[in-house]
Write a protein that holds these residues in place. Sequence first.
Motif, mmCIF file in Angstrom:
data_model
loop_
_atom_site.group_PDB
_atom_site.id
_atom_site.type_symbol
_atom_site.label_atom_id
_atom_site.label_comp_id
_atom_site.label_asym_id
_atom_site.label_seq_id
_atom_site.Cartn_x
_atom_site.Cartn_y
_atom_site.Cartn_z
ATOM 1 N N GLU A 97 32.787 23.880 -2.349
ATOM 2 C CA GLU A 97 33.417 25.161 -2.612
ATOM 3 C C GLU A 97 34.708 25.006 -2.371
ATOM 4 O O GLU A 97 35.251 23.918 -1.998
ATOM 5 N N ALA A 98 35.463 25.980 -2.582
ATOM 6 C CA ALA A 98 36.900 25.910 -2.785
ATOM 7 C C ALA A 98 37.470 25.698 -1.456
ATOM 8 O O ALA A 98 38.524 24.992 -1.239
ATOM 9 N N ALA A 99 37.211 26.358 -0.432
ATOM 10 C CA ALA A 99 37.706 26.309 1.081
ATOM 11 C C ALA A 99 37.304 24.695 1.694
ATOM 12 O O ALA A 99 38.320 24.219 2.017
ATOM 13 N N MET A 100 36.123 24.316 1.267
ATOM 14 C CA MET A 100 35.938 23.056 1.649
ATOM 15 C C MET A 100 37.012 21.858 0.795
ATOM 16 O O MET A 100 37.724 21.195 1.526
ATOM 17 N N LEU A 101 37.170 22.148 -0.659
ATOM 18 C CA LEU A 101 38.041 21.448 -1.027
ATOM 19 C C LEU A 101 39.309 21.402 -0.642
ATOM 20 O O LEU A 101 40.281 20.428 -0.490
ATOM 21 N N GLY A 102 39.734 22.612 -0.353
ATOM 22 C CA GLY A 102 41.189 22.766 0.211
ATOM 23 C C GLY A 102 41.240 22.026 1.512
ATOM 24 O O GLY A 102 42.602 21.304 1.711
ATOM 25 N N ARG A 103 40.673 22.121 2.241
ATOM 26 C CA ARG A 103 40.698 21.493 3.529
ATOM 27 C C ARG A 103 40.707 19.859 3.583
ATOM 28 O O ARG A 103 41.629 19.128 4.189
ATOM 29 N N HIS A 104 39.962 19.335 2.678
ATOM 30 C CA HIS A 104 40.026 18.227 2.196
ATOM 31 C C HIS A 104 41.098 17.453 1.658
ATOM 32 O O HIS A 104 41.745 16.168 1.790
ATOM 33 N N LEU A 105 41.724 18.380 1.101
ATOM 34 C CA LEU A 105 43.224 17.804 0.257
ATOM 35 C C LEU A 105 44.312 17.960 1.269
ATOM 36 O O LEU A 105 45.486 17.246 0.950
ATOM 37 N N ASP A 106 44.132 18.949 2.287
ATOM 38 C CA ASP A 106 45.220 19.073 2.996
ATOM 39 C C ASP A 106 45.774 17.648 3.724
ATOM 40 O O ASP A 106 44.921 17.191 4.435
ATOM 41 N N GLY A 107 47.043 17.233 3.693
ATOM 42 C CA GLY A 107 47.387 15.965 4.297
ATOM 43 C C GLY A 107 47.048 14.895 3.593
ATOM 44 O O GLY A 107 47.353 13.546 4.192
ATOM 45 N N TRP A 108 46.077 14.776 2.640
ATOM 46 C CA TRP A 108 45.687 13.850 1.954
ATOM 47 C C TRP A 108 46.237 13.478 0.469
ATOM 48 O O TRP A 108 46.824 12.340 0.061
ATOM 49 N N LEU A 109 46.208 14.426 -0.293
ATOM 50 C CA LEU A 109 46.665 14.435 -1.759
ATOM 51 C C LEU A 109 48.221 14.204 -1.667
ATOM 52 O O LEU A 109 48.942 14.918 -1.256
ATOM 53 N N PRO A 110 48.744 13.069 -2.627
ATOM 54 C CA PRO A 110 49.973 12.830 -2.776
ATOM 55 C C PRO A 110 50.688 13.949 -3.421
ATOM 56 O O PRO A 110 50.206 14.473 -4.335
ATOM 57 N N GLU A 111 52.044 14.138 -2.872
ATOM 58 C CA GLU A 111 52.597 15.276 -3.481
ATOM 59 C C GLU A 111 52.983 15.137 -5.090
ATOM 60 O O GLU A 111 53.078 16.191 -5.661
ATOM 61 N N ASP A 112 53.021 13.990 -5.528
ATOM 62 C CA ASP A 112 53.220 13.743 -6.784
ATOM 63 C C ASP A 112 51.922 13.892 -7.803
ATOM 64 O O ASP A 112 52.436 13.554 -9.092
#
Length: 271
Positions: A97-112
């Motif tokens: 779900e979108a909220a799940m995905l958002g939490r997992h990306l926070d602090g992990w996904l490289p900015e570039d």
Amino acid sequence: MCRVVDLRQAVLAKNEEAAHTLRAGLAARGTAVVNLLSSPGSGKTELLERELLLARERGVPVAALTADLATENDARRLARSGVPVKQVLTDGLCHLEAAMLGRHLDGWLPEDTRLLFVENVGNLVCPASYDLGESLRVVLASVTEGEDKPLKYPTAFGLAQLVVVTKTDIAGAVGFDEAAFRANVQRVNPGVEVALTSARTGEGAGLLLDRALAVGAGAAAHTPVMAGQPRTHGHDHGDHDHEHGDHGHGDHEHGDRGHTHGTPHTVVPTR
């Protein structure tokens, strides 16, 4: 019965709001999301690994998040590409779900990161109803699955912005009728592109990456006829049990609770 339908609609409405927020936030930083949906065993992990390798060769900053009920097998495979990869264990939930995905990306996904490939849980029922804030929704089907797959799962194929046929190297051996498959796709989703691929022979190599980059750069993605209609999956039950296996379908209506197995894992790629 009406109360169950109302609950489902409320859950989906909440997800749509979260997806809108996530999409806007990622777009502001220049990241496009590609949501990959398919049945189990379609070959999407192998195809995605090849596309990630190609992206790295081209110098395109990409990342991948893969969701499964158990094991980190897919994340280990994808990490061989050398790009950032994260495994999410859903602990029985049959979709992201979108909220799940958002939490997992926070602090992990490289900015570039220009492209984030999300390998959704392997089934064509539950994931079809949930927008993940994606820029491009891709549905994959292998030549072994039957030409009537789009008719059995009209929501999944009807909301696709790109349909990818995999394992074409064995199409002749299994008697795959490409014309019939294409016709069935067009019945549920007129005008959508159908691409042929084989991770083993290289047919269609780079097509997924190219389409994703184009959409990320502002090109218009296909707009399905079904877009904007209620995303319920109650009518896709023709082959429902075959897709869910042990996916814990009974738990999937409970909003954002109990969806992850402890802390999601990040797999450090070998370079």
